[in-house]
Design a protein around this motif. Structure first.
Motif, short mmCIF file in Angstrom:
data_model
loop_
_atom_site.label_atom_id
_atom_site.label_comp_id
_atom_site.label_asym_id
_atom_site.label_seq_id
_atom_site.Cartn_x
_atom_site.Cartn_y
_atom_site.Cartn_z
N GLY A 1 4.42 -16.76 -23.10
CA GLY A 1 5.56 -16.28 -22.31
C GLY A 1 5.54 -16.69 -20.85
N VAL A 2 4.49 -17.37 -20.39
CA VAL A 2 4.43 -17.78 -18.98
C VAL A 2 5.50 -18.83 -18.70
N ARG A 3 6.23 -18.67 -17.59
CA ARG A 3 7.25 -19.66 -17.22
C ARG A 3 7.05 -20.18 -15.80
N ASP A 4 6.07 -19.61 -15.09
CA ASP A 4 5.84 -19.95 -13.69
C ASP A 4 5.03 -21.24 -13.59
N SER A 5 5.58 -22.24 -12.91
CA SER A 5 4.90 -23.55 -12.88
C SER A 5 3.58 -23.53 -12.12
N LEU A 6 3.53 -22.79 -11.03
CA LEU A 6 2.27 -22.75 -10.27
C LEU A 6 1.14 -22.21 -11.12
N HIS A 7 1.47 -21.16 -11.88
CA HIS A 7 0.48 -20.59 -12.79
C HIS A 7 0.03 -21.64 -13.81
N LEU A 8 1.01 -22.33 -14.40
CA LEU A 8 0.68 -23.35 -15.41
C LEU A 8 -0.16 -24.47 -14.79
N GLN A 9 0.23 -24.86 -13.58
CA GLN A 9 -0.51 -25.93 -12.89
C GLN A 9 -1.96 -25.53 -12.65
N SER A 10 -2.17 -24.25 -12.29
CA SER A 10 -3.55 -23.83 -12.03
C SER A 10 -4.36 -23.76 -13.32
N ILE A 11 -3.69 -23.40 -14.42
CA ILE A 11 -4.37 -23.42 -15.73
C ILE A 11 -4.81 -24.85 -16.06
N ILE A 12 -3.90 -25.78 -15.83
CA ILE A 12 -4.18 -27.19 -16.14
C ILE A 12 -5.32 -27.71 -15.27
N ARG A 13 -5.25 -27.42 -13.97
CA ARG A 13 -6.29 -27.92 -13.05
C ARG A 13 -7.65 -27.33 -13.39
N ARG A 14 -7.67 -26.04 -13.73
CA ARG A 14 -8.94 -25.41 -14.08
C ARG A 14 -9.55 -26.09 -15.31
N ALA A 15 -8.70 -26.38 -16.30
CA ALA A 15 -9.21 -27.05 -17.51
C ALA A 15 -9.75 -28.43 -17.16
N LEU A 16 -9.06 -29.14 -16.28
CA LEU A 16 -9.50 -30.50 -15.93
C LEU A 16 -10.80 -30.45 -15.12
N GLN A 17 -10.89 -29.46 -14.22
CA GLN A 17 -12.09 -29.37 -13.38
C GLN A 17 -13.34 -29.01 -14.16
N ALA A 18 -13.15 -28.45 -15.37
CA ALA A 18 -14.31 -28.11 -16.20
C ALA A 18 -15.03 -29.36 -16.70
N GLU A 19 -14.40 -30.51 -16.57
CA GLU A 19 -15.03 -31.75 -17.06
C GLU A 19 -15.59 -32.54 -15.86
N PRO A 20 -16.93 -32.64 -15.78
CA PRO A 20 -17.53 -33.31 -14.60
C PRO A 20 -17.15 -34.78 -14.46
N LEU A 21 -16.83 -35.47 -15.53
CA LEU A 21 -16.50 -36.90 -15.42
C LEU A 21 -15.03 -37.14 -15.03
N ALA A 22 -14.26 -36.05 -14.93
CA ALA A 22 -12.83 -36.19 -14.64
C ALA A 22 -12.52 -35.96 -13.17
N ALA A 23 -11.67 -36.81 -12.59
CA ALA A 23 -11.16 -36.60 -11.22
C ALA A 23 -9.64 -36.68 -11.28
N VAL A 24 -8.98 -35.60 -10.85
CA VAL A 24 -7.52 -35.51 -11.00
C VAL A 24 -6.82 -36.37 -9.95
N ASP A 25 -5.91 -37.21 -10.38
CA ASP A 25 -5.03 -37.93 -9.45
C ASP A 25 -3.81 -37.04 -9.18
N TYR A 26 -3.07 -36.68 -10.24
CA TYR A 26 -2.05 -35.65 -10.08
C TYR A 26 -1.95 -34.84 -11.37
N ALA A 27 -1.50 -33.60 -11.22
CA ALA A 27 -1.24 -32.71 -12.36
C ALA A 27 -0.05 -31.86 -11.91
N GLU A 28 1.13 -32.21 -12.39
CA GLU A 28 2.34 -31.56 -11.86
C GLU A 28 3.31 -31.18 -12.98
N ILE A 29 4.09 -30.13 -12.70
CA ILE A 29 5.18 -29.75 -13.60
C ILE A 29 6.48 -30.19 -12.93
#
Ligand code: AMP
Length: 283
Positions: free
Chosen positions: A207-235
């Motif tokens: 039921g979440v519709r807030d993009s900032l919330h979704l973006q933080s979920i996505i970033r947290r998941a990406l940051q859990a991987e040490p070999l990954a460096a985010v270029d962008y993650a946007e809604i």
């Protein structure tokens, strides 16, 4: 190529076209198979377009697997393979470029300056040469296909742009010619893109519709991987490719992530269905 396209058009045949840079995988052949259902003849091209690579990008080491590619396209029912040389597409003195304004300088365009100018230019040239009724692109490159559709509309092209879903490995990694760069550890790490998009989808389903919330979920998941460096993650809005605050119309969650030195992209397409606030997801 132009002569046989002219002839096919004169005979009222329906030309389908699948432009690629080769190093083919099941994502590419899925486009050819879809073209085959709707068109005859089906033309595919392989051209590693120098003008869409930045000076520090992988143009010279981009995988080139021509023999295997011919077999794959032939097995997918492709009738003609167009393999132009760079000097044919860009003879000396070449001066004309296509820029799709507004959509080309954000996200991929910001990380890869000049990329979409190179893409739009080569795609227009290929469409002029092959003269297809339908041209087939993957949603894997969501911003690219948005830009090409805009170009087709703005320039009154005689080609309908058809968009196909992302083809993935069984573990969720989106197929990409660049996956060949990944070593075994990086290959394992690369599933984090899909995992992050799945995490966003789970929140949306809850039921979440807030993009900032979704973006933080996505970033947290990406940051859990040490070999990954985010270029962008946007809604972003699926039409304007501008950030949105709430998911209330068609949107993309777009990712570009370095896994080691390899830059991978992926996305989740989110689409409201009916008036109930329910969403459809395309991963
Ligand atoms: P490329 O050879 O990477 O330039 O890609 C050629 C076409 O294949 C583009 O329209 C891409 O969007 C599409 N494509 C690449 N990877 C995939 C994939 N995993 N699933 C579906 N289409 C793809």
């Amino acid at each position: 190529m132009k002569e046989s396209a002219r002839q096919a058009r004169a005979e009222s045949r329906i030309i389908g076209f699948v432009p690629t840079m080769g190093a083919l995988h099941a994502g590419h052949t899925a486009l050819a198979q879809r073209a085959k259902q709707q068109c005859a003849p089906v033309v595919a091209s392989i051209f590693v377009n120098p003008k869409q690579f930045g000076p520090n990008e992988d143009f010279t080491k981009y995988p080139r697997t021509l023999e295997a590619d011919c077999e794959k396209f032939s097995a997918a029912g492709v009738d003609a393979l167009f393999l132009p040389a760079a000097a044919e597409i860009y003879p000396s003195g070449f001066r004309t470029y296509v820029t799709v304004e507004g959509l080309s300088d954000r996200l991929e365009g910001r990380s890869r300056p000049g990329h979409f100018r190179g893409v739009a230019t080569v795609v227009l040239k290929l469409l002029e040469i092959v003269q297809p009724n339908f041209a087939y692109f993957g949603r894997k490159d969501a911003q690219q296909v948005r830009i090409i559709s805009q170009m087709a509309r703005d320039l009154n092209l005689d080609t309908e742009i058809v968009v196909s879903p992302i083809v993935r490995e069984p573990d969720g990694l989106a197929l990409s010619s660049r996956n060949a760069y990944l070593n075994p550890d990086e290959r394992r790490a690369a599933i984090v893109l899909h995992r992050a998009l799945e995490a966003a989808r789970a929140e949306l389903t809850a039921g979440v519709r807030d993009s900032l919330h979704l973006q933080s979920i996505i970033r947290r998941a990406l940051q859990a991987e040490p070999l990954a460096a985010v270029d962008y993650a946007e809604i972003v809005d699926a039409d304007a490719f501008e950030p949105v605050t709430r998911i209330a119309r068609p949107c993309y969650a777009l990712l570009a992530v370095f896994i080691g030195k390899t830059r991978l992209i992926d996305n989740l397409y989110i689409e409201p269905v009916g008036d109930s606030g329910e969403l459809a997801y395309h991963l």
